[in-house]
Design a protein around this motif. Sequence first.
Motif, short mmCIF file in Angstrom:
data_model
loop_
_atom_site.label_atom_id
_atom_site.label_comp_id
_atom_site.label_asym_id
_atom_site.label_seq_id
_atom_site.Cartn_x
_atom_site.Cartn_y
_atom_site.Cartn_z
N ALA A 152 -10.18 -4.36 8.19
CA ALA A 152 -10.42 -4.28 6.85
C ALA A 152 -9.21 -4.52 5.85
CB ALA A 152 -10.91 -2.60 6.71
N ARG A 164 0.88 -1.26 0.04
CA ARG A 164 0.07 0.08 -0.01
C ARG A 164 1.02 1.30 0.06
NH1 ARG A 164 -2.48 3.07 3.71
NH2 ARG A 164 -1.84 1.85 5.67
N THR A 183 -8.93 -7.68 4.52
CA THR A 183 -9.68 -8.34 3.39
C THR A 183 -9.02 -8.15 1.97
OG1 THR A 183 -10.61 -6.03 2.91
CG2 THR A 183 -11.55 -7.48 4.49
N LEU A 231 -9.88 -6.72 -0.57
CA LEU A 231 -10.31 -5.40 -1.25
C LEU A 231 -9.59 -4.37 -1.01
CD1 LEU A 231 -14.36 -5.76 -1.05
CD2 LEU A 231 -12.96 -5.86 -3.04
N PHE A 232 -8.77 -4.35 0.09
CA PHE A 232 -8.36 -3.13 0.75
C PHE A 232 -7.60 -2.32 -0.07
CE2 PHE A 232 -5.93 -0.92 4.07
CZ PHE A 232 -7.00 -0.30 4.69
N ASN A 233 -6.88 -2.68 -1.00
CA ASN A 233 -6.02 -1.69 -2.12
C ASN A 233 -6.45 -1.54 -3.23
OD1 ASN A 233 -3.83 -1.49 -0.12
ND2 ASN A 233 -3.28 -3.75 -0.52
N SER A 234 -7.79 -1.96 -3.41
CA SER A 234 -8.37 -2.08 -4.84
C SER A 234 -8.78 -0.60 -4.86
CB SER A 234 -9.67 -2.82 -4.52
OG SER A 234 -10.56 -2.21 -5.57
N THR A 235 -8.55 -0.43 -6.28
CA THR A 235 -8.80 1.15 -6.74
C THR A 235 -9.84 1.04 -7.97
OG1 THR A 235 -6.88 1.16 -8.13
CG2 THR A 235 -6.42 2.31 -6.18
N THR A 236 -10.14 -0.01 -8.28
CA THR A 236 -11.27 -0.06 -9.38
C THR A 236 -12.54 0.01 -8.74
OG1 THR A 236 -11.10 -2.48 -9.28
CG2 THR A 236 -9.52 -1.60 -10.77
N ALA A 268 -9.49 -0.78 11.24
CA ALA A 268 -8.65 -0.55 10.13
C ALA A 268 -7.90 -2.00 10.02
CB ALA A 268 -7.58 0.55 10.50
#
Lengths: 107, 199
Positions: B142, B16, B145, B147-152, B139
């Motif tokens: 989360a 991240r 998961t 998904l945490f670094n997803s930017t889409t 935090a």
Amino acid sequence: MNSLADFVLVSAILFGIGVYGLVTKRNALRLLFAVELMINAANLNFVAFGQYLPLAQAAGPSAVGQTFVLFSIALAAAEAAVILAIVVVAYRLHQDVDVSELNSMKG
Amino acid sequence: MLSSTLLTCWRFRPRRKARSTRSSWTQRRGSPPTADAIFLGMLAVTVGGAIMALEAKEIVYGAIGLAGSLFGVATLFFLLDAPYVAVFQIAVYIGAVAVLILFTVMLVRQEKWAKELPTGSLARVAGIATGLAIAVAIALAAAATGLFNSTTTNPADFVRIGELISTSYAPVLEVLALVLAASIVAALTLSKVEREENA
């Protein structure tokens, strides 16, 4: 675009502030503020996770997160109305809104 | 369980940090990252309003701070491609709830409402510790998961929201309407009984 992490961190900060208010404050209205902040943190999480959810099915984008937030906002409005009415009545009965002083259920 | 969660966070953390939001924005769009500036500004408004709501001396200013915080959350909804929820948030929270609180505070304004008893330092430390612990726990959970670094993003149009509300979640909507009606009747009853006692 921001990543999901940004929104989740904002939500965690908001929830933490709400917990701080619930623990330290004794004024009933401040407790209402704290609860509203925590509800907002939960709503933000709902929308953020709903938006960043990968497309698992071919059914198209899912709006479930946003739908739940609409329900949650309406519920929070109802809750605020009832709490405010209770606070006003408690003030008229006890001349105080300090929750540590309100220790009887009798009207 | 907990250790695996922590391990997962630890594994995700360097990635991240390595991937900067700003660089990905400029790579893809080639335009200045105004969204980042808006996000940071609204983060300040949201958190600052929340702190003001709880820490302002006068409770009227606290109510105004709460409204500011709710507005910041609405702007974050806009940034999340959820304009319908954002407008709903402004209409219901700022238009109804915040104004309701303001009117209640100002109509029944008394010394004890306006000035609050000072919080003891021990209680304050305990509150800050509890809030920090829970925020960090959320935090970390989360971050565990995938998904945490997803930017889409996966923006949903509000036609889909309408479909969901009127088909799958129609019973929920009806129960919600009953709950709203019950709460309004309850609020009216509470204030009416009180008025009769005063007369």
